[in-house]
Design a protein around this motif. Structure first.
Motif, PDB file in Angstrom:
ATOM      1  N   THR A   1      -3.924   0.050   7.994  1.00 46.03           N
ATOM      2  CA  THR A   1      -5.347  -0.261   7.865  1.00 46.03           C
ATOM      3  C   THR A   1      -5.567  -1.458   6.946  1.00 46.03           C
ATOM      4  OG1 THR A   1      -5.969   2.054   8.219  1.00 46.03           O
ATOM      5  CG2 THR A   1      -7.594   0.644   7.141  1.00 46.03           C
ATOM      6  N   ALA A   2      -4.809  -1.511   5.854  1.00 45.04           N
ATOM      7  CA  ALA A   2      -4.925  -2.646   4.926  1.00 45.04           C
ATOM      8  C   ALA A   2      -4.563  -3.955   5.620  1.00 45.04           C
ATOM      9  CB  ALA A   2      -4.032  -2.424   3.713  1.00 45.04           C
TER      10      ALA A   2
ATOM     11  N   ASP B   1      -6.335   1.040  -7.076  1.00 44.97           N
ATOM     12  CA  ASP B   1      -6.829   2.144  -6.243  1.00 44.97           C
ATOM     13  C   ASP B   1      -6.601   1.803  -4.776  1.00 44.97           C
ATOM     14  OD1 ASP B   1      -8.664   4.713  -6.167  1.00 44.97           O
ATOM     15  OD2 ASP B   1      -9.436   3.336  -4.633  1.00 44.97           O
ATOM     16  N   LYS B   2      -5.937   2.673  -4.038  1.00 45.94           N
ATOM     17  CA  LYS B   2      -5.565   2.365  -2.656  1.00 45.94           C
ATOM     18  C   LYS B   2      -6.767   2.225  -1.738  1.00 45.94           C
ATOM     19  CE  LYS B   2      -4.632   7.285  -1.697  1.00 45.94           C
ATOM     20  NZ  LYS B   2      -3.577   8.257  -1.332  1.00 45.94           N
ATOM     21  N   TYR B   3      -7.893   2.844  -2.089  1.00 47.81           N
ATOM     22  CA  TYR B   3      -9.110   2.686  -1.285  1.00 47.81           C
ATOM     23  C   TYR B   3      -9.982   1.547  -1.819  1.00 47.81           C
ATOM     24  CZ  TYR B   3      -7.806   7.217   0.657  1.00 47.81           C
ATOM     25  OH  TYR B   3      -7.130   8.235   1.264  1.00 47.81           O
TER      26      TYR B   3
ATOM     27  N   LEU C   1      -2.607   4.173   6.339  1.00 47.97           N
ATOM     28  CA  LEU C   1      -3.502   3.408   5.461  1.00 47.97           C
ATOM     29  C   LEU C   1      -2.917   2.023   5.177  1.00 47.97           C
ATOM     30  CD1 LEU C   1      -6.180   3.581   3.974  1.00 47.97           C
ATOM     31  CD2 LEU C   1      -4.936   4.361   1.942  1.00 47.97           C
TER      32      LEU C   1
ATOM     33  N   TRP D   1       0.834  -1.207   0.000  1.00 43.93           N
ATOM     34  CA  TRP D   1       0.000   0.000   0.000  1.00 43.93           C
ATOM     35  C   TRP D   1       0.870   1.258   0.000  1.00 43.93           C
ATOM     36  CZ3 TRP D   1      -3.501  -3.726   0.010  1.00 43.93           C
ATOM     37  CH2 TRP D   1      -4.835  -3.418  -0.245  1.00 43.93           C
TER      38      TRP D   1
ATOM     39  N   LEU E   1      -9.155  -1.999  -0.583  1.00 44.36           N
ATOM     40  CA  LEU E   1      -9.337  -2.372   0.832  1.00 44.36           C
ATOM     41  C   LEU E   1     -10.351  -3.512   1.015  1.00 44.36           C
ATOM     42  CD1 LEU E   1      -9.200   1.140   2.559  1.00 44.36           C
ATOM     43  CD2 LEU E   1      -7.429  -0.632   2.536  1.00 44.36           C
TER      44      LEU E   1
ATOM     45  N   ALA F   1       0.090   5.021  -0.656  1.00 40.69           N
ATOM     46  CA  ALA F   1      -0.706   5.344   0.528  1.00 40.69           C
ATOM     47  C   ALA F   1       0.198   5.748   1.686  1.00 40.69           C
ATOM     48  CB  ALA F   1      -1.561   4.139   0.928  1.00 40.69           C
TER      49      ALA F   1
END
Length: 393
Positions: free
Chosen positions: A252-253, A300-302, A249, A239, A305, A245
């Motif tokens: 978070t991943a 896409d980093k979001y 983040l 990430w 997820l 990211a």
């Protein structure tokens, strides 16, 4: 029929719910495996603050692996012969103290040694804990899934708690997590000493050992573990370095991946009670390849997820099932079986980490994750040779 087996047949039925039987052991497993979750969560901070290379950082996972893998079989054999109520509580304390102190030293050798000691503590916990938890669970895969999910929850809680602490206070904040394992070790020791159920049930189970099938199951678990360790080690860096990211983040991943693991462990236990142990393992292995492919295709980093959550879920569907099936294949040696499936096979997956570190040096964290895609194919092929315990003679 031996006197031990006679005592087993005369025990009254256990009317407790699966959770009531497992809550102490599940909680202890969570605290113990919290420190296995701490190590991959701390890897990016060792890279950023201590300036360790990718190979050095990934080898810290190897340190924990060596400490936890090598002693598993002798500890398992010993736990099949003696009750040793102090071993699992002591193991929790050593695991917590070793991992907690690792962030306070600057020397790479010292960090490696402390994580090696933490691994030894993990090795001391799993065989006796797996033995006694299985006796409490009986034939219920759901009950064993609670115990196994405790370990997955510990992995989940590791980055969930460690990442914000290390973001705010630096790598030295690992020391904040030393008191909980010491307290849990004391609670578990008291539980073991006052529990009348464990001594009554202590001893070998009746049945024939199926060593060949157990070996095949162990190979399947090693491959699955190599995949899981690799994702745990490189997902945050993937990430940060590939998707651009922040470190938060990235943490978070990893947290979502491990949260998926908790859900997958619980789901796997319920699936096994309905579909069978072997079929559940095969479904989990087969579904893993498209899950990984979807993750690597998303840039896409979001948006990625939810996909990493799915990878964690699918990865852990076979977890508790492999532990229970291993003890079914070795009914006369439940401690040894638990030491291998909960400890040795899982830890052995960490032996692949330096190789993945080399891949990451040349191709980045995404290259390491792409290399892991071969693992589900191998695990699926191996699991094709497993058999349900009820079909064995």
């Amino acid at each position: 029929m031996t006197s031990t087996q006679t005592a087993l047949t005369k025990e009254p039925p256990d009317t407790r719910t699966p959770w009531q039987r497992m809550r102490i052991w599940a909680t202890a497993h969570a605290v113990d495996d919290f420190f296995q979750g701490l190590v991959p969560a701390a890897v990016p901070y060792f890279v950023l603050e201590r300036h360790f290379s990718y190979v050095q950082a990934s080898s810290l996972v190897l340190a924990t692996t060596l400490g936890s893998a090598l002693p598993q079989i002798p500890i398992g054999i010993l736990s099949d012969r003696r009750r040793l109520p102090w071993m699992a509580p002591t193991g929790i304390c050593i695991a917590g103290i070793g991992a907690g102190l690792s962030g306070l030293v600057d020397s790479y050798v010292a960090v490696f040694a402390l994580l090696l000691a933490a691994g030894l503590g993990i090795a001391m916990f799993h065989p006796p804990a797996g033995r006694d938890a299985r006796r409490e669970a009986g034939a219920s895969a759901t009950a064993m899934s609670y115990f196994a999910a405790g370990g997955s929850l510990g992995f989940f809680a590791g980055p969930a708690l460690v990442t914000p602490a290390l973001d705010s206070l630096g790598i030295g904040a690992t020391a904040l997590f030393i008191p909980p394992p010491v307290l849990m070790g004391f609670i578990l020791l008291r539980h073991n000493r006052r529990s009348s159920a464990v001594p009554k049930r202590f001893g070998a189970h009746a049945g024939t050992d199926h060593v060949r099938l157990f070996g095949l199951l162990t190979a399947t678990e090693v491959i699955r573990s190599g995949f899981s360790n690799g994702v745990n080690t490189f997902v945050s860096l993937y990430w940060i370095r590939h998707l651009g990211a922040s470190s938060a983040l990235g943490g978070t991943a990893l947290t979502l991946e491990l949260a998926g693991g908790v859900a997958g462990t619980l789901l796997g236990g319920r699936m096994a009670d309905r579909l069978g142990l072997v079929r559940t393992i095969q479904i989990g292995n087969t579904a893993l390849l498209p899950a990984v492919g979807g993750l690597l295709l998303c840039q896409d980093k979001y948006g990625a997820l939810p996909l990493i959550f799915l990878v964690g879920l699918v990865t852990n569907v076979p977890f508790a099932v492999l532990v229970k099936l291993g003890q079914d294949y070795l009914p006369s040696r439940p401690g040894t079986a638990a030491g291998v499936t909960l400890g040795l096979a899982i830890s052995a997956g960490g032996l692949f980490m330096p190789l993945l570190g080399l891949v990451a040096e040349h191709h980045g964290p995404r290259g390491a994750l792409a290399a892991l895609a071969i693992a589900p194919v191998i695990a699926t092929l191996l699991a094709g040779g497993l058999r349900e315990p009820g079909t064995l003679r």
